[in-house]
Design an enzyme around this catalytic site. Structure first.
Site, PDB file in Angstrom:
ATOM      1  N   ASP A  38       0.860  -1.171   0.000  1.00  0.00           N
ATOM      2  CA  ASP A  38       0.000   0.000   0.000  1.00  0.00           C
ATOM      3  C   ASP A  38       0.902   1.228   0.000  1.00  0.00           C
ATOM      4  O   ASP A  38       2.094   1.123  -0.307  1.00  0.00           O
ATOM      5  CB  ASP A  38      -0.973  -0.030   1.182  1.00  0.00           C
ATOM      6  CG  ASP A  38      -0.265  -0.297   2.515  1.00  0.00           C
ATOM      7  OD1 ASP A  38       0.887   0.178   2.672  1.00  0.00           O
ATOM      8  OD2 ASP A  38      -0.843  -0.965   3.377  1.00  0.00           O
ATOM      9  N   LYS A  59      -4.993   2.189  -0.990  1.00  0.00           N
ATOM     10  CA  LYS A  59      -5.899   3.227  -1.455  1.00  0.00           C
ATOM     11  C   LYS A  59      -5.217   4.038  -2.541  1.00  0.00           C
ATOM     12  O   LYS A  59      -4.005   4.179  -2.553  1.00  0.00           O
ATOM     13  CB  LYS A  59      -6.308   4.137  -0.287  1.00  0.00           C
ATOM     14  CG  LYS A  59      -7.124   3.416   0.776  1.00  0.00           C
ATOM     15  CD  LYS A  59      -7.554   4.371   1.863  1.00  0.00           C
ATOM     16  CE  LYS A  59      -8.415   3.662   2.899  1.00  0.00           C
ATOM     17  NZ  LYS A  59      -8.847   4.570   3.976  1.00  0.00           N
ATOM     18  N   MET A 174      -4.345   6.031  13.149  1.00  0.00           N
ATOM     19  CA  MET A 174      -5.378   6.279  12.131  1.00  0.00           C
ATOM     20  C   MET A 174      -6.565   7.031  12.724  1.00  0.00           C
ATOM     21  O   MET A 174      -7.713   6.730  12.455  1.00  0.00           O
ATOM     22  CB  MET A 174      -5.849   4.956  11.508  1.00  0.00           C
ATOM     23  CG  MET A 174      -4.729   4.161  10.858  1.00  0.00           C
ATOM     24  SD  MET A 174      -5.249   2.544  10.235  1.00  0.00           S
ATOM     25  CE  MET A 174      -5.517   1.667  11.795  1.00  0.00           C
TER      26      MET A 174
END
Length: 264
Positions: A38, A59, A174
């Site tokens: 990622d 993402k 996060m």
């Protein structure tokens, strides 16, 4: 299809500084057939991997993201084809990195795998920002939680009231987007509004940014400074330690106006 599946390596890349990549991780990356990654490993680490060996399963800038089910299936598919596969994650694979899910999926499909731990941002980010998670003069315990849970769950598994009662240092990974929610939840649970808080964005990257404030000011600080993911939140008295050491800290953020914005 090969007679026997190849090995999958679940590797933690650390917080982003390529010099914090372990020796073992660097060696394995140089010999892998395919690297599923990622964005969190950091651009310098990813640039060292030949483009034809990289597959982005994270993402993307347009808002698309790769479902975990696809990543699980791809790991098995590549290993069964005899490809030596690395699943490269930021930090450590097993600290809010879905390494556990991937490990279970590999085992269920009879795929051999090896875990290569990485330095988690949960400890690295506060350290490089001049914030000790424990300190004999302040605190002897630390709790790690995620600020971004599985959206399909009926309710949060994080008990903010219990965390408030536990005391000690609280590290939220996060948690940039949900910052208003959990800072309010902690205040509602009795944590003092003037409790020091620090946000560390892109720890160890060239663009690392640190912003400090208090439980009742940090949301405003976040918006003023423009803190964005990936970032961690440190809540507790130790967050104020940075004030005493930042002038001597060589690996602090370069843009020092980003460190302020609230009562220390």
């Amino acid at each position: 299809m090969a007679d026997a599946p190849a090995t999958v390596y679940l590797i933690g890349s650390g917080p982003g500084d390529p010099e914090l990549l372990t020796v073992k991780a660097k060696r394995l990356l140089s010999t892998a057939d395919v690297v599923l990654h990622d964005k969190l490993p950091g651009p310098e680490i990813l640039e060292e991997i030949p483009e034809d060996k990289r597959e982005d399963v994270g993402k993307r800038a347009d808002g698309e993201w790769t479902p975990q089910e696809y990543t699980n299936r791809r790991l098995v598919e590549l290993a069964e084809a005899g490809q030596t596969v690395i699943r490269l994650k930021g930090g450590d694979p097993f600290v809010f990195g879905r390494g556990g899910e991937e490990m279970e999926h590999l085992a269920a499909n009879d795929i051999p795998f090896e875990v290569v731990p990485g330095i988690t941002s949960a400890t690295a980010a506060p350290g490089v920002a001049g914030i000790p998670l424990t300190h004999r003069d302040h605190v002897s315990s630390v709790s790690f939680v995620t600020g971004h849970e599985d959206p399909t769950k009926d309710e949060s598994a994080v008990d903010w009231e219990a965390l408030a009662d536990t005391g000690g240092t609280l590290v939220v990974l996060m948690g940039v987007g949900k910052l208003p929610l959990y800072t309010q939840a902690l205040r509602d649970a009795g944590v003092a509004p003037k409790t020091p808080v620090a946000l560390v964005e892109r720890a160890t990257w060239a663009e690392m940014t640190v912003a400090t404030g208090t439980l009742d000011s940090i949301v405003e600080v976040r918006d003023e400074v423009g803190i964005e993911p990936p970032a961690i939140t440190v809540i507790g008295d130790v967050a104020a330690t940075r004030e005493a050491v930042v002038d001597f800290l060589l690996n602090r953020s370069d843009d020092e106006p980003h460190q302020g914005g609230g009562e220390p």
